[in-house]
Design an enzyme around this catalytic site. Structure first.
Site, short mmCIF file in Angstrom:
data_model
loop_
_atom_site.label_atom_id
_atom_site.label_comp_id
_atom_site.label_asym_id
_atom_site.label_seq_id
_atom_site.Cartn_x
_atom_site.Cartn_y
_atom_site.Cartn_z
N ARG A 143 0.83 -1.21 0.00
CA ARG A 143 0.00 0.00 0.00
C ARG A 143 0.86 1.25 0.00
O ARG A 143 0.35 2.36 0.11
CB ARG A 143 -0.86 0.04 1.26
CG ARG A 143 -1.91 -1.03 1.31
CD ARG A 143 -2.57 -1.12 2.67
NE ARG A 143 -3.65 -2.07 2.63
CZ ARG A 143 -4.95 -1.76 2.69
NH1 ARG A 143 -5.33 -0.52 2.84
NH2 ARG A 143 -5.87 -2.69 2.62
N TYR A 146 0.37 4.51 -2.11
CA TYR A 146 -0.75 5.37 -1.69
C TYR A 146 -0.43 6.06 -0.37
O TYR A 146 -0.50 7.29 -0.27
CB TYR A 146 -2.01 4.51 -1.56
CG TYR A 146 -3.27 5.27 -1.22
CD1 TYR A 146 -3.76 6.26 -2.08
CD2 TYR A 146 -3.98 4.99 -0.06
CE1 TYR A 146 -4.94 6.94 -1.77
CE2 TYR A 146 -5.15 5.67 0.25
CZ TYR A 146 -5.62 6.64 -0.61
OH TYR A 146 -6.79 7.32 -0.30
N ASP A 147 -0.04 5.26 0.63
CA ASP A 147 0.22 5.82 1.97
C ASP A 147 1.29 6.91 1.91
O ASP A 147 1.14 8.00 2.47
CB ASP A 147 0.70 4.72 2.94
CG ASP A 147 -0.31 3.59 3.09
OD1 ASP A 147 -1.33 3.61 2.38
OD2 ASP A 147 -0.06 2.69 3.90
N VAL A 189 -17.69 -2.46 1.14
CA VAL A 189 -19.11 -2.21 0.87
C VAL A 189 -19.50 -2.56 -0.57
O VAL A 189 -20.43 -3.37 -0.78
CB VAL A 189 -19.51 -0.77 1.26
CG1 VAL A 189 -20.87 -0.41 0.70
CG2 VAL A 189 -19.50 -0.61 2.78
N ASN A 191 -18.01 -4.53 -2.64
CA ASN A 191 -17.82 -5.97 -2.81
C ASN A 191 -19.01 -6.75 -2.29
O ASN A 191 -19.60 -7.56 -3.01
CB ASN A 191 -16.62 -6.42 -1.96
CG ASN A 191 -15.41 -6.72 -2.80
OD1 ASN A 191 -15.45 -6.58 -4.02
ND2 ASN A 191 -14.34 -7.11 -2.16
N ASP A 207 -10.58 -14.44 9.37
CA ASP A 207 -11.71 -15.02 10.10
C ASP A 207 -12.91 -14.06 10.17
O ASP A 207 -13.93 -14.38 10.77
CB ASP A 207 -11.28 -15.45 11.52
CG ASP A 207 -10.82 -14.27 12.37
OD1 ASP A 207 -10.93 -13.11 11.89
OD2 ASP A 207 -10.36 -14.49 13.50
N GLY A 208 -12.75 -12.87 9.54
CA GLY A 208 -13.86 -11.93 9.49
C GLY A 208 -14.04 -11.14 10.77
O GLY A 208 -15.00 -10.38 10.92
N1 LIG Z 1 -13.41 7.06 -0.58
C1 LIG Z 1 -12.76 6.90 0.55
O1 LIG Z 1 -13.20 6.15 1.43
C2 LIG Z 1 -11.49 7.68 0.82
C3 LIG Z 1 -10.80 7.41 2.00
C4 LIG Z 1 -9.64 8.12 2.27
C5 LIG Z 1 -9.21 9.10 1.39
N2 LIG Z 1 -9.89 9.34 0.26
C6 LIG Z 1 -9.37 10.38 -0.66
O2 LIG Z 1 -10.41 11.15 -1.21
C7 LIG Z 1 -10.10 11.50 -2.56
C8 LIG Z 1 -11.22 11.07 -3.48
O3 LIG Z 1 -11.37 9.64 -3.37
P1 LIG Z 1 -12.53 8.85 -4.13
O4 LIG Z 1 -12.92 7.72 -3.29
O5 LIG Z 1 -13.55 9.83 -4.59
O6 LIG Z 1 -11.71 8.26 -5.36
P2 LIG Z 1 -12.02 8.32 -6.94
O7 LIG Z 1 -11.02 7.45 -7.61
O8 LIG Z 1 -13.46 8.04 -7.18
O9 LIG Z 1 -11.75 9.85 -7.27
C9 LIG Z 1 -10.47 10.36 -7.53
C10 LIG Z 1 -10.54 11.21 -8.78
O10 LIG Z 1 -9.23 11.75 -9.05
C11 LIG Z 1 -9.05 11.72 -10.48
N3 LIG Z 1 -7.62 11.77 -10.76
C12 LIG Z 1 -6.67 10.85 -10.42
N4 LIG Z 1 -5.47 11.25 -10.88
C13 LIG Z 1 -5.66 12.44 -11.52
C14 LIG Z 1 -4.80 13.33 -12.20
N5 LIG Z 1 -3.47 13.09 -12.33
N6 LIG Z 1 -5.32 14.46 -12.73
C15 LIG Z 1 -6.66 14.74 -12.61
N7 LIG Z 1 -7.52 13.92 -11.97
C16 LIG Z 1 -7.02 12.78 -11.43
C17 LIG Z 1 -9.71 10.41 -10.89
O11 LIG Z 1 -10.01 10.34 -12.26
C18 LIG Z 1 -10.95 10.40 -10.02
O12 LIG Z 1 -12.06 11.03 -10.64
C19 LIG Z 1 -8.76 10.85 -2.87
O13 LIG Z 1 -7.73 11.80 -2.71
C20 LIG Z 1 -8.63 9.77 -1.83
O14 LIG Z 1 -7.29 9.49 -1.52
C21 LIG Z 1 -11.03 8.64 -0.06
#
Ligand SMILES: NC(=O)c1ccc[n+]([C@@H]2O[C@H](COP(=O)([O-])OP(=O)(O)OC[C@H]3O[C@@H](n4cnc5c(N)ncnc54)[C@H](O)[C@@H]3O)[C@@H](O)[C@H]2O)c1
Length: 314
Positions: A143, A146-147, A189, A191, A207-208
């Protein structure tokens, strides 16, 4: 007062809900997205909205779509499936993309809001996680793209705040779900909903008994808006602290969908956090925010969306 607001990643799951909420507050919205993991169908309903403008662009390249009064930076692959498939893109948008978005805020001397993540805490040794916790992250793990991209972004945001006096906000988002999530993004969710609605077995890893907390999208966006209007520069957790084991979550999904699916157990993937739950005391004290929608209610509110998404793939 209505202003022109820029949203990077505005065609994504959370971004499109944020665009809706900003338009509902009578602002104008410029949505910038390269549709890497987002979909134009998420913003289709805004096609005839005169206060909404879509710019298809990759923000890892410098960009400027004219003067704005707030920058919300959400662009980044977010689900485990997406950031694994797009690992280099994830690192680039969390580094170059964050610099370019901050440059826009710096140029127009406007506020900047960054969507960070609970993944910054890695496999936490502190439970629940306060926003002051530094995390326990494997820098080369599955990960890590991302992290570490989010941790690097947070450092960049704080550097622009300290060096260039950009007025910044950082939200650490915990697991959020709701309509417009991708069906195949590997998160619990979608899934479970997909498997339950198709009558397939629900896959439980390990084990869930590992727990997750789930925040309904409307609660999460309300938290964003409150933080955006506050004066807090340090990270704030926004998420739902109610914990559910995967087994409990599966049971609720079966109840909401009325499905007769069974459970199928598979080995736990490596680097899967055992437990993650936000301490939201800061959001509560500072913003008067707390989530209102229970998991069962949120799944009911999402049912029609997941049903049509499943039908569309049949
Ligand atoms: N959904 C969650 O539970 C969650 C949890 C933690 C953090 N986040 C953060 O929230 C934000 C939105 O997440 P999401 O769930 O809506 O994800 P998502 O993938 O649906 O949305 C991300 C958007 O960013 C766009 N994108 C990616 N790279 C790009 C680039 N280089 N230029 C322009 N656009 C680009 C994608 O096309 C997409 O529309 C993210 O930064 C994510 O890390 C979401």
């Amino acid at each position: 007062m209505s202003v022109r607001v820029l949203v990077t990643g505005g065609a994504g799951f959370l971004g499109s809900h944020l665009c809706d909420a900003l338009l509902a507050e009578s602002h104008s919205v410029v949505c910038v997205d390269n549709l890497l993991t987002g979909r134009s169908s998420n913003i289709e309903h805004l096609r005839n909205e005169t206060r909404f403008e879509f710019q298809q662009a990759d923000i890892t390249q410098p960009f400027d779509f004219g003067a704005v009064e707030y920058v919300f930076h959400l662009a980044s692959p977010a689900s485990p499936v997406d950031y694994t498939n797009y690992s280099i893109e994830t690192l680039k948008v969390g580094s170059l993309g964050t610099f370019n978005a901050l440059e826009v805020a710096k140029k127009y001397r406007v506020r900047f809001f960054f969507s960070s993540t609970s993944e910054c805490y890695g496999d936490p040794l502190e439970h629940p996680q306060k926003a002051t916790y530094w995390g326990n992250v494997n820098p080369i793990g599955l990960r890590s793209m991302y992290d570490e991209s989010k941790r690097f972004s947070e450092a960049t945001v704080m550097a622009y705040h300290r060096t260039h006096k950009v007025d910044t906000r950082i939200v650490r988002i915990f697991n959020t779900y709701g309509p417009r999530m991708q069906l195949n993004d590997g998160r619990v969710v979608p899934n479970f909903m997909k498997q339950a609605l198709r009558g397939d077995d629900l896959t439980i890893y390990g084990d869930g008994r590992q727990t997750r907390s789930f925040c309904y999208v409307a609660d999460e966006i309300e938290g964003f808006l409150r933080l955006a209007k506050s004066d807090e520069h340090l990270p704030v957790n926004i998420g739902n602290p109610n914990e559910f084991t995967m087994l409990e979550c599966a049971e609720i999904v079966l109840r909401v969908t009325g499905s007769k699916s069974r459970l199928r157990f598979e080995p736990l993937p490596p680097d899967d956090p055992k437990q993650r739950r936000p301490d939201i005391t800061k959001a509560h004290t500072l913003l008067g925010w707390e989530p209102k929608v229970s998991l069962e209610e949120g799944l009911k509110l999402s049912l029609d969306y997941f049903r049509s998404a499943v039908e569309a793939t049949a």
